[in-house]
Scaffold this active site. Structure first.
Site, PDB file in Angstrom:
ATOM      1  N   ARG A  61       0.808  -1.022   0.116  1.00 41.78           N
ATOM      2  CA  ARG A  61      -0.008   0.139  -0.157  1.00 41.78           C
ATOM      3  C   ARG A  61       1.063   1.367  -0.226  1.00 41.78           C
ATOM      4  O   ARG A  61       0.478   1.852  -0.653  1.00 41.78           O
ATOM      5  CB  ARG A  61      -1.148   0.021   1.106  1.00 41.78           C
ATOM      6  CG  ARG A  61      -1.867  -1.360   1.076  1.00 41.78           C
ATOM      7  CD  ARG A  61      -2.955  -0.793   0.665  1.00 41.78           C
ATOM      8  NE  ARG A  61      -2.539  -1.230  -0.915  1.00 41.78           N
ATOM      9  CZ  ARG A  61      -2.270  -1.898  -1.254  1.00 41.78           C
ATOM     10  NH1 ARG A  61      -2.013  -3.456  -1.052  1.00 41.78           N
ATOM     11  NH2 ARG A  61      -1.852  -2.146  -2.421  1.00 41.78           N
ATOM     12  N   GLN A  93     -10.304  10.332   6.729  1.00 36.83           N
ATOM     13  CA  GLN A  93     -10.170   8.984   7.503  1.00 36.83           C
ATOM     14  C   GLN A  93      -9.159   7.882   6.518  1.00 36.83           C
ATOM     15  O   GLN A  93      -8.787   7.067   6.342  1.00 36.83           O
ATOM     16  CB  GLN A  93     -11.193   8.125   6.642  1.00 36.83           C
ATOM     17  CG  GLN A  93     -12.456   8.695   7.780  1.00 36.83           C
ATOM     18  CD  GLN A  93     -13.912   8.019   7.100  1.00 36.83           C
ATOM     19  OE1 GLN A  93     -14.171   8.698   6.203  1.00 36.83           O
ATOM     20  NE2 GLN A  93     -14.325   6.764   7.726  1.00 36.83           N
ATOM     21  N   ASN A  94      -9.062   8.856   5.091  1.00 36.74           N
ATOM     22  CA  ASN A  94      -7.613   8.098   4.224  1.00 36.74           C
ATOM     23  C   ASN A  94      -6.287   8.171   5.381  1.00 36.74           C
ATOM     24  O   ASN A  94      -5.814   9.197   5.806  1.00 36.74           O
ATOM     25  CB  ASN A  94      -7.552   8.592   2.592  1.00 36.74           C
ATOM     26  CG  ASN A  94      -8.691   8.340   2.282  1.00 36.74           C
ATOM     27  OD1 ASN A  94      -9.433   8.223   2.623  1.00 36.74           O
ATOM     28  ND2 ASN A  94      -8.776   9.349   1.165  1.00 36.74           N
ATOM     29  N   ASP A  96      -3.122   8.050   2.807  1.00 37.19           N
ATOM     30  CA  ASP A  96      -2.627   8.102   1.738  1.00 37.19           C
ATOM     31  C   ASP A  96      -1.874   9.003   1.293  1.00 37.19           C
ATOM     32  O   ASP A  96      -0.724   8.959   0.345  1.00 37.19           O
ATOM     33  CB  ASP A  96      -3.853   7.559   0.139  1.00 37.19           C
ATOM     34  CG  ASP A  96      -5.045   8.847   0.316  1.00 37.19           C
ATOM     35  OD1 ASP A  96      -4.148   9.713   0.638  1.00 37.19           O
ATOM     36  OD2 ASP A  96      -6.321   8.731  -0.213  1.00 37.19           O
ATOM     37  N   HIS A 111      -6.973   8.605  11.357  1.00 37.46           N
ATOM     38  CA  HIS A 111      -7.034   7.479  10.631  1.00 37.46           C
ATOM     39  C   HIS A 111      -5.640   6.498  10.542  1.00 37.46           C
ATOM     40  O   HIS A 111      -4.840   5.684  10.568  1.00 37.46           O
ATOM     41  CB  HIS A 111      -7.325   6.643   9.811  1.00 37.46           C
ATOM     42  CG  HIS A 111      -8.753   5.553   9.957  1.00 37.46           C
ATOM     43  ND1 HIS A 111     -10.133   5.651   9.135  1.00 37.46           N
ATOM     44  CD2 HIS A 111      -9.337   5.929  11.107  1.00 37.46           C
ATOM     45  CE1 HIS A 111     -11.451   5.519  10.072  1.00 37.46           C
ATOM     46  NE2 HIS A 111     -11.135   5.978  10.898  1.00 37.46           N
ATOM     47  N   GLY A 178     -16.886  11.230  -0.688  1.00 37.56           N
ATOM     48  CA  GLY A 178     -16.658  10.125  -0.329  1.00 37.56           C
ATOM     49  C   GLY A 178     -16.768   8.942   0.046  1.00 37.56           C
ATOM     50  O   GLY A 178     -15.522   8.790   0.720  1.00 37.56           O
ATOM     51  N   ALA A 222     -16.116  12.877  -6.962  1.00 32.91           N
ATOM     52  CA  ALA A 222     -15.911  14.161  -6.300  1.00 32.91           C
ATOM     53  C   ALA A 222     -14.663  14.767  -7.457  1.00 32.91           C
ATOM     54  O   ALA A 222     -14.722  15.851  -6.841  1.00 32.91           O
ATOM     55  CB  ALA A 222     -14.731  13.386  -4.964  1.00 32.91           C
TER      56      ALA A 222
HETATM   57  P1  NAD Z   1     -15.451   3.431   1.590  1.00 28.94           P
HETATM   58  O1  NAD Z   1     -14.309   2.568   1.558  1.00 28.94           O
HETATM   59  O2  NAD Z   1     -16.440   2.380   3.307  1.00 28.94           O
HETATM   60  O3  NAD Z   1     -16.515   4.587   0.945  1.00 28.94           O
HETATM   61  C1  NAD Z   1     -16.075   4.140   0.340  1.00 28.94           C
HETATM   62  C2  NAD Z   1     -17.285   5.722  -0.723  1.00 28.94           C
HETATM   63  O4  NAD Z   1     -16.379   6.218  -1.565  1.00 28.94           O
HETATM   64  C3  NAD Z   1     -18.072   5.080  -0.617  1.00 28.94           C
HETATM   65  O5  NAD Z   1     -19.501   5.815  -0.223  1.00 28.94           O
HETATM   66  C4  NAD Z   1     -18.426   5.600  -2.033  1.00 28.94           C
HETATM   67  O6  NAD Z   1     -19.517   5.108  -2.511  1.00 28.94           O
HETATM   68  C5  NAD Z   1     -17.415   6.827  -2.164  1.00 28.94           C
HETATM   69  N1  NAD Z   1     -17.268   6.921  -3.885  1.00 28.94           N
HETATM   70  C6  NAD Z   1     -16.148   5.926  -4.594  1.00 28.94           C
HETATM   71  N2  NAD Z   1     -16.462   6.329  -5.699  1.00 28.94           N
HETATM   72  C7  NAD Z   1     -16.451   7.579  -5.225  1.00 28.94           C
HETATM   73  C8  NAD Z   1     -15.771   8.721  -6.278  1.00 28.94           C
HETATM   74  N3  NAD Z   1     -15.125   8.793  -7.076  1.00 28.94           N
HETATM   75  N4  NAD Z   1     -15.915   9.923  -5.571  1.00 28.94           N
HETATM   76  C9  NAD Z   1     -16.899  10.546  -4.471  1.00 28.94           C
HETATM   77  N5  NAD Z   1     -17.128   8.756  -3.883  1.00 28.94           N
HETATM   78  C10 NAD Z   1     -16.642   8.296  -4.402  1.00 28.94           C
HETATM   79  O7  NAD Z   1     -14.564   4.566   2.626  1.00 28.94           O
HETATM   80  P2  NAD Z   1     -14.376   4.521   3.842  1.00 28.94           P
HETATM   81  O8  NAD Z   1     -15.626   4.282   4.853  1.00 28.94           O
HETATM   82  O9  NAD Z   1     -13.320   5.996   3.320  1.00 28.94           O
HETATM   83  O10 NAD Z   1     -13.337   3.923   3.942  1.00 28.94           O
HETATM   84  C11 NAD Z   1     -13.270   2.849   5.393  1.00 28.94           C
HETATM   85  C12 NAD Z   1     -11.976   2.505   5.698  1.00 28.94           C
HETATM   86  O11 NAD Z   1     -11.151   1.948   4.405  1.00 28.94           O
HETATM   87  C13 NAD Z   1     -11.570   4.463   5.675  1.00 28.94           C
HETATM   88  O12 NAD Z   1     -11.407   4.599   6.947  1.00 28.94           O
HETATM   89  C14 NAD Z   1      -9.835   4.238   5.062  1.00 28.94           C
HETATM   90  O13 NAD Z   1      -9.203   4.112   6.907  1.00 28.94           O
HETATM   91  C15 NAD Z   1      -9.211   2.355   4.622  1.00 28.94           C
HETATM   92  N6  NAD Z   1      -9.008   3.041   3.232  1.00 28.94           N
HETATM   93  C16 NAD Z   1      -8.512   4.073   3.007  1.00 28.94           C
HETATM   94  C17 NAD Z   1      -8.200   4.074   1.360  1.00 28.94           C
HETATM   95  C18 NAD Z   1      -6.671   5.857   1.022  1.00 28.94           C
HETATM   96  O14 NAD Z   1      -6.134   6.093   1.733  1.00 28.94           O
HETATM   97  N7  NAD Z   1      -6.722   5.981   0.161  1.00 28.94           N
HETATM   98  C19 NAD Z   1      -7.900   3.493   0.341  1.00 28.94           C
HETATM   99  C20 NAD Z   1      -9.671   2.598   1.103  1.00 28.94           C
HETATM  100  C21 NAD Z   1      -9.964   2.258   2.587  1.00 28.94           C
END
Ligand code: NAD
Ligand code: ZN
Length: 235
Positions: A61, A93-94, A96, A111, A178, A222
């Site tokens: 990751r 919550q990301n 990244d 997170h 998102g 987004a």
């Molecule tokens: P989730 O994965 O549960 O949900 C993602 C949300 O984003 C959904 O509601 C979906 O409909 C929406 N989505 C999808 N594509 C989109 C777009 N192009 N524009 C806007 N919205 C969009 O998200 P979460 O609750 O943030 O993830 C759970 C946990 O997993 C997070 O708290 C995080 O810690 C971790 N996580 C982090 C990353 C990262 O850092 N990028 C990626 C995956 C999971």
């Protein structure tokens, strides 16, 4: 709802804002994250059981995140911060690092971050780039104990909750980007903000993520919706 320079805006982002940067979300793939079940890689129990596997997952990751670039949604939040200055706050919550890379000043990483790790023995904190990632389980330079990624796993307490609580109490508009309005902690934050009088907004391509606590729902990605809204607010 018109946002002006005097609006105290609090933004909460989730995995969806990074989807257009090529980092997959978790729930969108039926509960799998990069082909792993969450409970196999993102819990303290998983780390106790199989630290090599958990490290393999987070090293991958981390490497992947080094390639990822912020997308127009991240940059729209930088524009918003320029307009609103001290009235702008960002919680993510990301893990990244893309908000920092885009140029936001002080995103609250509730997170944790893929870019950091800490020692399970002496609690020393390290940037990933300063440790030796060769060993299957990287070790602390100070005490020799195993390091772990500085990310908040399921069953652990998110960071900065006191600060988040006070921001929720002191915002006029709460914007979710998102992240589903259904799952905690986001669901709790949006309810708290609304209960305390904030106008609540959400951007999500999944209509089922709209809840009663959301006053204004913008259906779409987004990277398309957020830049458009920012241009409307600050032409
Ligand atoms: P989730 O994965 O549960 O949900 C993602 C949300 O984003 C959904 O509601 C979906 O409909 C929406 N989505 C999808 N594509 C989109 C777009 N192009 N524009 C806007 N919205 C969009 O998200 P979460 O609750 O943030 O993830 C759970 C946990 O997993 C997070 O708290 C995080 O810690 C971790 N996580 C982090 C990353 C990262 O850092 N990028 C990626 C995956 C999971
Ligand atoms: Zn140590």
């Amino acid at each position: 709802m018109q946002i002006t320079r005097n609006t105290r805006l609090l933004v909460l982002t989730g995995a969806g804002i990074s989807a257009e940067s090529g980092i997959s979300t978790f729930r969108d793939k039926g509960g799998l994250w990069e082909n792993h079940r969450m409970e196999d890689v993102a819990t303290p129990e998983a780390f106790a059981r199989d630290p090599r596997m958990v490290w393999r997952f987070y090293k991958a990751r981390y490497e992947h995140s080094l390639q990822a670039k912020p997308n127009p949604a991240h940059f729209a939040l930088v524009d918003l911060e320029k307009q609103l200055d001290r009235n702008f706050h960002l919680i993510t919550q990301n893990i990244d690092n893309l908000h920092t890379l885009a140029g936001n000043r002080d995103p609250i990483e509730m997170h944790g971050s893929l870019r950091r790790c800490f020692c399970t023995g002496c609690d020393a904190h390290y940037a990933m780039e300063e440790i030796d990632l060769e060993p299957e389980i990287p070790l602390c330079a100070a005490c020799g104990a195993p390091l772990r990624p500085d990310v908040v796993w399921f069953g652990e307490m998110p960071y900065h909750l006191d600060r988040i609580d006070s921001l929720l109490k002191n915002c006029d508009v709460f914007l979710l980007v998102g992240t589903s309005g259904v799952v905690y902690p986001a669901a709790g934050f949006v309810m708290t903000a609304k209960y305390l009088g904030a106008h609540t907004l959400a951007i999500n391509p999944d209509a089922s993520s709209k809840t009663e606590a959301i006053d204004e729902f913008h259906l779409g990605k987004a990277g398309e919706v957020l830049p458009r809204l920012v241009r409307e607010w600050f032409p």
